[in-house]
Design a protein around this motif. Structure first.
Motif, short mmCIF file in Angstrom:
data_model
loop_
_atom_site.label_atom_id
_atom_site.label_comp_id
_atom_site.label_asym_id
_atom_site.label_seq_id
_atom_site.Cartn_x
_atom_site.Cartn_y
_atom_site.Cartn_z
N SER A 147 0.84 -1.19 0.00
CA SER A 147 0.00 0.00 0.00
C SER A 147 0.87 1.24 0.00
O SER A 147 0.40 2.33 -0.28
N GLU A 148 2.17 1.02 0.33
CA GLU A 148 3.13 2.12 0.32
C GLU A 148 4.33 1.69 -0.52
O GLU A 148 4.21 0.82 -1.39
N THR A 149 5.48 2.23 -0.24
CA THR A 149 6.68 1.84 -0.97
C THR A 149 7.16 0.49 -0.47
O THR A 149 6.81 0.05 0.63
N PRO A 150 7.98 -0.21 -1.27
CA PRO A 150 8.52 -1.50 -0.81
C PRO A 150 9.28 -1.38 0.51
O PRO A 150 9.19 -2.27 1.36
N GLU A 151 10.01 -0.29 0.69
CA GLU A 151 10.76 -0.11 1.93
C GLU A 151 9.83 0.01 3.13
O GLU A 151 10.09 -0.56 4.20
N GLN A 152 8.74 0.75 2.96
CA GLN A 152 7.78 0.92 4.06
C GLN A 152 7.07 -0.39 4.38
O GLN A 152 6.77 -0.69 5.53
N TYR A 153 6.79 -1.17 3.35
CA TYR A 153 6.14 -2.46 3.57
C TYR A 153 7.05 -3.40 4.37
O TYR A 153 6.62 -4.03 5.34
N ILE A 154 8.32 -3.50 3.98
CA ILE A 154 9.27 -4.34 4.70
C ILE A 154 9.49 -3.82 6.12
O ILE A 154 9.59 -4.59 7.07
N GLN A 155 9.53 -2.52 6.25
CA GLN A 155 9.70 -1.93 7.58
C GLN A 155 8.55 -2.33 8.50
O GLN A 155 8.76 -2.65 9.67
N GLY A 156 7.34 -2.32 7.98
CA GLY A 156 6.19 -2.71 8.79
C GLY A 156 6.28 -4.16 9.26
O GLY A 156 5.91 -4.49 10.39
N ARG A 157 6.75 -5.05 8.38
CA ARG A 157 6.87 -6.45 8.76
C ARG A 157 7.98 -6.67 9.79
O ARG A 157 7.87 -7.51 10.68
N LEU A 158 9.05 -5.90 9.68
CA LEU A 158 10.14 -6.01 10.66
C LEU A 158 9.70 -5.50 12.04
O LEU A 158 10.13 -6.03 13.07
N LYS B 241 6.81 -5.91 13.29
CA LYS B 241 6.03 -6.99 13.90
C LYS B 241 6.92 -8.06 14.54
O LYS B 241 6.46 -8.82 15.38
N LEU B 242 8.18 -8.12 14.13
CA LEU B 242 9.12 -9.06 14.77
C LEU B 242 9.61 -8.57 16.11
O LEU B 242 10.25 -9.32 16.84
N GLY B 243 9.33 -7.30 16.43
CA GLY B 243 9.78 -6.74 17.69
C GLY B 243 11.16 -6.11 17.61
O GLY B 243 11.78 -5.81 18.65
N LEU B 244 11.67 -5.89 16.41
CA LEU B 244 13.01 -5.31 16.24
C LEU B 244 12.99 -3.82 16.56
O LEU B 244 11.97 -3.14 16.41
N SER B 245 14.11 -3.32 16.99
CA SER B 245 14.22 -1.90 17.33
C SER B 245 14.32 -1.05 16.07
O SER B 245 14.63 -1.55 14.98
N ASP B 246 14.06 0.24 16.23
CA ASP B 246 14.13 1.16 15.09
C ASP B 246 15.55 1.21 14.51
O ASP B 246 15.72 1.36 13.30
N ILE B 247 16.54 1.08 15.39
CA ILE B 247 17.94 1.14 14.92
C ILE B 247 18.24 -0.02 13.98
O ILE B 247 18.83 0.15 12.90
N VAL B 248 17.83 -1.22 14.37
CA VAL B 248 18.10 -2.40 13.54
C VAL B 248 17.29 -2.34 12.24
O VAL B 248 17.79 -2.66 11.17
N ILE B 249 16.02 -1.93 12.34
CA ILE B 249 15.18 -1.84 11.15
C ILE B 249 15.77 -0.84 10.15
O ILE B 249 15.83 -1.11 8.94
N GLU B 250 16.17 0.30 10.64
CA GLU B 250 16.75 1.31 9.77
C GLU B 250 18.03 0.81 9.11
O GLU B 250 18.29 1.07 7.93
N LYS B 251 18.79 0.04 9.86
CA LYS B 251 20.04 -0.52 9.33
C LYS B 251 19.76 -1.48 8.18
O LYS B 251 20.46 -1.49 7.15
N ILE B 252 18.71 -2.29 8.32
CA ILE B 252 18.36 -3.26 7.28
C ILE B 252 17.82 -2.56 6.04
O ILE B 252 18.22 -2.85 4.91
N LYS C 80 15.03 -11.36 1.41
CA LYS C 80 16.25 -10.56 1.38
C LYS C 80 16.44 -9.81 2.71
O LYS C 80 17.56 -9.73 3.23
N ALA C 81 15.35 -9.28 3.25
CA ALA C 81 15.43 -8.56 4.52
C ALA C 81 15.84 -9.48 5.66
O ALA C 81 16.68 -9.12 6.50
N TYR D 273 23.58 -9.54 10.13
CA TYR D 273 23.92 -8.58 11.18
C TYR D 273 23.99 -9.25 12.56
O TYR D 273 24.58 -8.69 13.49
N LEU D 274 23.38 -10.41 12.71
CA LEU D 274 23.32 -11.07 14.02
C LEU D 274 24.68 -11.68 14.35
O LEU D 274 25.14 -12.61 13.67
N PRO D 275 25.35 -11.22 15.41
CA PRO D 275 26.66 -11.80 15.77
C PRO D 275 26.49 -13.16 16.43
O PRO D 275 25.74 -13.32 17.38
N VAL D 276 27.17 -14.15 15.89
CA VAL D 276 27.09 -15.52 16.41
C VAL D 276 28.50 -16.04 16.62
O VAL D 276 29.35 -15.96 15.72
#
Length: 432
Positions: free
Chosen positions: A165-176, A178-189, A204-205, A212-215
């Motif tokens: 309904s918006e741009t691809p970036e906004q759509y992916i941001q909305g789904r991220l 819902k995972l409970g990720l912080s704004d910092i991590v979402i913006e980084k992705i 891809k996201a 980015y996840l350190p293991v």
């Protein structure tokens, strides 16, 4: 004049027999339904204008069809007009023989099947008009099914675009989110990915998130050395130690493991660890005010695995400072893992990491994955703090419910958890 009769199960087949046998110039003198249910058509060749005996020139309804016209096509059209203006009875003889020329016969069969039936006064469940209507309905349904199939295939092919309904970036941001990720991590992705509005954008996201996840690259089968487990009370330190110790004993034997506890602040705090020691038949050492941690580590330096359990304290506990100083003075080969429960809020986890970072942490253990409604908070903290995840624990079973951390597995578990609890929330919200 030659008279012939044709019988068939229905009017369509009867007319076809007439056409195939005598051609389109045949004159139909009468038609009737027999007691057997068949249709009988009487035809004439070399028609001279007279009717055989037994055939009436007037209709049962009392209206005479015109016989004076010398134009067979015109007579046929006049009969059709009169038939459409009246409801014919179920069965009646044809009042007027009709001559079908090549043009009139083919045009009537092709363009006016229902009018032919009305003109011949035959209406029943197997009438040509009903069969033709059924065929038309079937074709219409086939067309609709084909159109629906094409729409479904088109929607599947362009599902990502249609969902935006918006741009691809906004759509992916909305789904991220819902995972409970912080704004910092979402913006980084989002900032470091090129989303094109396709179905694989989400994959891809998630792949970027896993990168980015350190293991920590640590295989549990080759776990060795001295490791201390630290963190607040009730996060699963002792249980994690019991799981790792049990797996090591099963693989290498009981003479290779020793358990150590520094928790002397709570009454009988070391009893759980002693219980593990008795079950696994491994020694258990308690470090108190009369002993030193380094002396215990030196005593068991020939053991392949030394697991140290520390006192659980919240960041505001005054005794925590003494605990941290003890770890700072420990041998340099002692690895320090912070146990982080995935059930805690992001800010709580971040505070714990900040406090325990006073000593050099080698990694962390994410515990209580099975009890969490969202893994995004814990994942965000370890990404932001750069704290490698060494193990993930997702249950109380010993020794099963702990395994080395793998980035893609952990991200998949985060997506699964968000979906499951999202459905549960929806059912509770709407009462379904």
């Amino acid at each position: 004049m030659q008279i012939r009769r044709f019988r068939a199960p229905d009017m369509r087949q009867a007319i076809r027999k007439v056409r195939d046998a005598v051609g389109p110039d045949a004159v139909i003198l009468s038609n009737q339904r027999l007691p057997s249910g068949e249709i009988e058509i009487t035809t004439a060749l070399d028609y001279d204008g007279s009717l055989p005996s037994g055939l009436s020139s007037s209709s049962p309804s009392g209206r005479d069809y015109p016989l004076s016209s010398n134009d067979p096509k015109r007579a046929y059209q006049e009969r059709l007009a009169q038939a459409r203006n009246s409801q014919p009875p179920t069965q009646r003889p044809s009042p007027e023989p009709t001559t079908f020329s090549n043009d009139s016969f083919s045009a009537a069969r092709r363009d006016e099947p229902s009018q032919i039936e009305e003109a011949l006064s035959i209406k029943n469940s197997e009438s040509p008009s009903q069969l033709i209507e059924m065929e038309r309905e079937l074709e219409r349904l086939k067309s609709e099914l084909k159109e629906t199939k094409e729409q479904i295939e088109d929607k599947a092919e362009h599902s990502a675009k249609s969902n935006y309904s918006e741009t691809p970036e906004q759509y992916i941001q909305g789904r991220l989110v819902k995972l409970g990720l912080s704004d910092i991590v979402i913006e980084k992705i989002v900032d470091h990915s090129n989303f094109l509005g396709r179905e694989d954008d989400w994959k891809k996201a998630l792949s970027r998130l896993a990168d980015y996840l350190p293991v920590a690259r640590q295989d549990m089968a080759h776990m060795s050395g001295c490791i201390a487990f630290m963190g607040p009370t009730g996060v699963g330190k002792t249980t994690s130690i019991g799981k790792i110790a049990a797996q090591h004993v099963l693989k290498n034997g009981a003479d290779s493991v020793v358990l150590v506890t520094t928790d002397t602040y709570r009454i009988a705090a070391h009893e759980q660890l002693r219980t593990f020691g008795r079950i696994l038949n491994v020694p258990v050492e308690v470090v108190n005010e009369y002993s030193d941690l380094n002396e215990v580590l030196d005593k068991y330096s020939n053991y392949s695995l030394v697991l140290v359990d520390t006192a659980g304290m919240n960041p505001r506990d005054r005794n925590l400072e003494r605990q941290l100083k003890m770890m700072q003075k420990a041998r340099g080969y002692l690895k320090k893992l912070l146990v982080l429960p995935c059930t805690s809020q992001r800010q709580v986890l971040k505070t714990v990491v900040d406090v325990y970072s006073q000593i050099q942490l080698d990694g962390c253990v994410l515990s209580k994955i099975d009890e969490s409604a969202s893994l995004g908070e814990a994942i965000s903290v370890v990404i932001e703090e750069g704290l490698p995840v060494m193990y993930v624990a997702d249950g109380q079973r010993i020794p099963d419910d702990i395994e080395p951390a793998r980035a893609h597995n952990l991200i998949s578990r985060a997506v699964y958890t968000a979906e499951q609890y999202g459905q549960l929330y929806g059912s509770l919200k709407y009462g379904s």
